[in-house]
Design an enzyme around this catalytic site. Structure first.
Site, PDB file in Angstrom:
ATOM      1  N   GLU A  38      37.652   8.461  12.054  1.00 51.63           N
ATOM      2  CA  GLU A  38      36.714   8.765  11.082  1.00 51.63           C
ATOM      3  C   GLU A  38      36.910   7.417   9.894  1.00 51.63           C
ATOM      4  OE1 GLU A  38      36.842  13.009   9.373  1.00 51.63           O
ATOM      5  OE2 GLU A  38      35.606  12.193   8.187  1.00 51.63           O
ATOM      6  N   ARG A 264      49.668  15.153  20.779  1.00 48.95           N
ATOM      7  CA  ARG A 264      49.623  14.111  19.592  1.00 48.95           C
ATOM      8  C   ARG A 264      51.145  13.335  19.564  1.00 48.95           C
ATOM      9  NH1 ARG A 264      46.621  15.372  15.837  1.00 48.95           N
ATOM     10  NH2 ARG A 264      47.400  14.673  14.149  1.00 48.95           N
ATOM     11  N   LYS A 274      45.893  11.780   7.315  1.00 51.18           N
ATOM     12  CA  LYS A 274      45.431  10.979   5.934  1.00 51.18           C
ATOM     13  C   LYS A 274      44.772  11.762   4.981  1.00 51.18           C
ATOM     14  CE  LYS A 274      42.205   9.678   9.615  1.00 51.18           C
ATOM     15  NZ  LYS A 274      41.180   9.262   9.980  1.00 51.18           N
TER      16      LYS A 274
HETATM   17  P1  ATP Z   1      44.178  12.938  11.015  1.00 51.29           P
HETATM   18  O1  ATP Z   1      44.823  14.398  10.559  1.00 51.29           O
HETATM   19  O2  ATP Z   1      45.190  11.640  10.869  1.00 51.29           O
HETATM   20  O3  ATP Z   1      42.915  12.213   9.805  1.00 51.29           O
HETATM   21  P2  ATP Z   1      42.487  12.909  12.503  1.00 51.29           P
HETATM   22  O4  ATP Z   1      42.735  12.596  14.443  1.00 51.29           O
HETATM   23  O5  ATP Z   1      41.328  13.502  11.717  1.00 51.29           O
HETATM   24  O6  ATP Z   1      43.840  12.352  12.187  1.00 51.29           O
HETATM   25  P3  ATP Z   1      40.500  10.294  13.173  1.00 51.29           P
HETATM   26  O7  ATP Z   1      40.334   9.432  12.318  1.00 51.29           O
HETATM   27  O8  ATP Z   1      40.004  11.130  14.078  1.00 51.29           O
HETATM   28  O9  ATP Z   1      42.186  11.153  12.382  1.00 51.29           O
HETATM   29  O10 ATP Z   1      41.337   9.927  14.766  1.00 51.29           O
HETATM   30  C1  ATP Z   1      41.160   9.712  15.911  1.00 51.29           C
HETATM   31  C2  ATP Z   1      41.425   8.924  17.058  1.00 51.29           C
HETATM   32  O11 ATP Z   1      42.799   8.584  16.586  1.00 51.29           O
HETATM   33  C3  ATP Z   1      41.468  10.542  17.133  1.00 51.29           C
HETATM   34  O12 ATP Z   1      41.213  10.305  18.388  1.00 51.29           O
HETATM   35  C4  ATP Z   1      43.067  11.494  17.504  1.00 51.29           C
HETATM   36  O13 ATP Z   1      42.859  12.277  18.520  1.00 51.29           O
HETATM   37  C5  ATP Z   1      43.904  10.551  17.146  1.00 51.29           C
HETATM   38  N1  ATP Z   1      45.082  10.629  16.650  1.00 51.29           N
HETATM   39  C6  ATP Z   1      45.017  11.054  15.499  1.00 51.29           C
HETATM   40  N2  ATP Z   1      46.305  11.605  14.599  1.00 51.29           N
HETATM   41  C7  ATP Z   1      46.932  11.578  16.193  1.00 51.29           C
HETATM   42  C8  ATP Z   1      48.948  11.657  16.490  1.00 51.29           C
HETATM   43  N3  ATP Z   1      49.454  11.855  15.897  1.00 51.29           N
HETATM   44  N4  ATP Z   1      49.032  11.035  17.922  1.00 51.29           N
HETATM   45  C9  ATP Z   1      47.964  10.380  18.521  1.00 51.29           C
HETATM   46  N5  ATP Z   1      46.581  10.234  18.447  1.00 51.29           N
HETATM   47  C10 ATP Z   1      45.680  10.540  17.233  1.00 51.29           C
HETATM   48 MG    MG Z   2      39.262  13.881  12.873  1.00 49.92          MG
END
Ligand code: ATP
Ligand code: MG
Length: 558
Positions: A38, A264, A274
């Site tokens: 995102e 994760r 983020k």
């Molecule tokens: P954040 O909470 O940092 O915004 P998010 O999962 O909401 O993380 P996205 O932009 O949706 O952020 O993440 C893109 C991809 O990265 C998703 O497939 C998510 O599962 C993966 N991802 C995010 N954080 C991690 C992590 N700590 N370890 C492994 N994969 C991750």
């Molecule tokens: Mg997300």
């Protein structure tokens, strides 16, 4: 020279086994995966794990990996993030297949499939307030209640949904919900929201839409439209998998990707969200998304971490279903390993102490050839000039030597790297008793690294020529910077997480360094030239400390 181990024979994780099986049995001709960020912030080291997994699988199995921006929440998304995410993926060494994909390109299709669900009696327009919706949902131990709007007619639902799209209602007045089961033990399945009203400008679709699809609805459809075969996500989406499948089972779409969850990446003391990282930026706790203390890809790049180190780390930690928390040191281990093999050695002193060599004449100059990297013969050599006045580090001298002190002290002879053996003759102090200068002599027989009579010298010091050295600023970061941002607080106490040393001195070859170039400052650590440098004002970030400095130096000399 590269320390890339990612091309070496790899152990197969459970996801690669599934992919391999699906290719062998002919379920799929080609694997298609995606990385779906995102665009609401910069990528962090957690995302690197997902990037290495998805792009890695596409590379290894000759498949495709799409980069798809999951841009369905206009309020938080920005072009700056879209750009930084692409730059970070490429910096890590990966390239997506074809053009960049955007969920916002599928808005019309999302809408059409919602109409299909409504027509099938599988979705309805909810007009309870958000609070009421929450009350009706129930709890993990208590079934929810059906909404009074659940049995609206298909015609009424279609009419209201069209009016939602046309902008006839303010935010929060209606949502579209899937009609599944308000008593499901899985709360995700209790009539989840599919659409919400949001009168917000979108960075790509402008004002064309005032209703936006929810993640759990948009994601499976986006995957299916793109022909994704394996939709890899993190464990918290395990409970959402039945909904992922429900959406695809109930609309007319020719493909049904398989969602697979993995654990994760979590690192102690390190924020992996983020939203929380954004709050560090907006509260001024850090200087920006690329502050070298940030666990963002941009931050650790600026700090001097290498793509190879990050890929090696991600490969080493593997892919499992078990959540855990790693130590930061595990990442640093791979950083040191790569920097040791690839970074040029230079001499610098962080706290200069002047040394005058009494048995060399004024104007004396020796030019020694110094190897740029003992780990890599192809790195060549450079000249270093030795003069009568040099600087060593204050920490390398003790007026009263403690036990096991091998650095300079009265009665303790040391080796100056690449140059001479050095012995103290006099300590010069100012009126307050502070040491301002050392008077020393060198052993001419030891010139250029010779060992005159085989006498044992345990300590080796780096030095810089007073005439040739260039001033630099050095920034030291504490990786234990408390990254956790307590909810509701304006800022965290980060005092002590950054130490700025001005007045450091470095050998002149550093003057030609490029921003982003990485070095080993001998005996001090790994450093990377910072973008805040300008002209003759040099700034270096410490990437990592050296481990076992003394052990290594002694081994090399024996
Ligand atoms: P954040 O909470 O940092 O915004 P998010 O999962 O909401 O993380 P996205 O932009 O949706 O952020 O993440 C893109 C991809 O990265 C998703 O497939 C998510 O599962 C993966 N991802 C995010 N954080 C991690 C992590 N700590 N370890 C492994 N994969 C991750
Ligand atoms: Mg997300």
């Amino acid at each position: 020279m590269s320390t890339d181990t990612t091309t070496a024979e790899k152990p197969k994780d459970f996801i690669r086994e599934i992919v391999e099986h699906d290719l062998q049995t002919g379920k799929h001709q080609q694997v298609v995966v995606r990385f779906p960020p995102e665009p609401n912030g910069y990528l962090h080291i957690g995302h690197a794990k997902s990037i290495c997994l998805n792009f890695g699988i596409a590379d290894e199995f000759k498949g495709r990996c799409h980069l798809r921006f999951d841009d369905t929440n206009p309020a938080k998304e920005e072009q700056e993030y879209v750009d930084s995410i692409q730059a970070d993926i490429q910096w890590l060494g990966f390239q997506w297949t074809d053009q960049v994909y955007y969920a916002s390109d599928y808005y019309e299709q999302f809408y059409g499939y919602a109409v299909e669900l409504i027509k099938k009696g599988l979705a309805y327009v909810e007009s309870l307030s958000p609070d009421e919706v929450r009350q009706y949902r129930g709890t993990p131990t208590e079934a929810g209640k059906n909404s009074p709007f659940r049995d609206r007619s298909v015609e009424e639902n279609l009419d209201l949904f069209a009016k939602m799209r046309a902008g006839e209602f303010p935010d929060g007045t209606h949502i579209v919900r899937a009609k599944i089961d308000m008593a499901s033990p899985n709360l995700t399945m209790r009539d989840p929201a599919l659409y919400r009203i949001k009168h917000a400008h979108h960075q790509r679709t402008g004002d064309a839409w005032c209703i936006y699809p929810m993640y759990d609805y948009a994601h499976p459809i986006s995957d299916a439209i793109e022909g994704i075969t394996h939709s890899i996500c993190t464990l918290e989406f395990e409970d959402h998998r039945p909904l992922y499948d429900w959406v695809l089972d109930n609309i007319t779409i020719p493909s049904h990707p398989r969602q697979i969850e993995f654990a994760r990446l979590n690192i102690e003391n390190t924020v992996m969200s983020k939203r929380k990282l954004l709050s560090l930026v907006t509260t001024g706790t850090v200087s920006g998304w690329d502050d070298p203390r940030m666990p963002t890809i941009a931050g650790i790049r600026r700090r001097g971490y290498t793509p190879t180190a990050i890929r090696n780390f991600c490969q080493a930690i593997g892919v499992t279903k078990a959540n855990g928390v790693l130590e930061f040191g595990q990442l640093e281990y791979y950083v040191r390993q790569d920097l040791n093999l690839t970074s040029r050695r230079v001499m610098a002193v962080l706290k200069p102490l002047k040394v005058v060599i009494e048995n060399l004449p004024e104007g004396h100059e020796d030019v020694f050839q110094a190897d740029n990297n003992p780990e890599d013969a192809s790195a060549g050599t450079r000249p270093v000039v030795f003069t009568r006045e040099i600087y060593i580090d204050r920490d390398d001298f003790a007026e009263v030597a403690p036990k096991k002190w091998f650095r300079l002290a009265p009665g303790i002879e040391v080796r100056l790297k690449h140059a001479y053996y050095l012995k103290l003759s006099e300590i010069i102090k100012d009126a307050d008793g502070n040491i301002t200068e050392l008077r020393c002599t060198v052993d001419p027989e030891s010139r250029g690294g010779g060992t005159p009579d085989g006498r044992v010298i345990k300590g080796t010091l780096q030095w810089v020529s007073a005439k040739h050295a260039i001033p630099t600023e050095v920034r030291l970061y504490d990786y234990n910077f408390p990254m956790a941002v307590p909810e509701g607080t304006a800022a965290v106490d980060n005092s002590g997480s950054l130490e700025v040393l001005t007045g450091c001195l470095a050998e002149p070859s550093l003057g030609e360094a490029q921003v982003g170039e990485r070095f080993q400052f001998m005996r001090i650590g790994y450093f990377c030239k910072d973008k805040d440098s300008s002209g003759t004002h040099l700034v270096f970030n410490r990437s990592a400390t050296l481990k076992d400095t003394w052990a290594k130096l002694e081994k090399k000399q024996s």
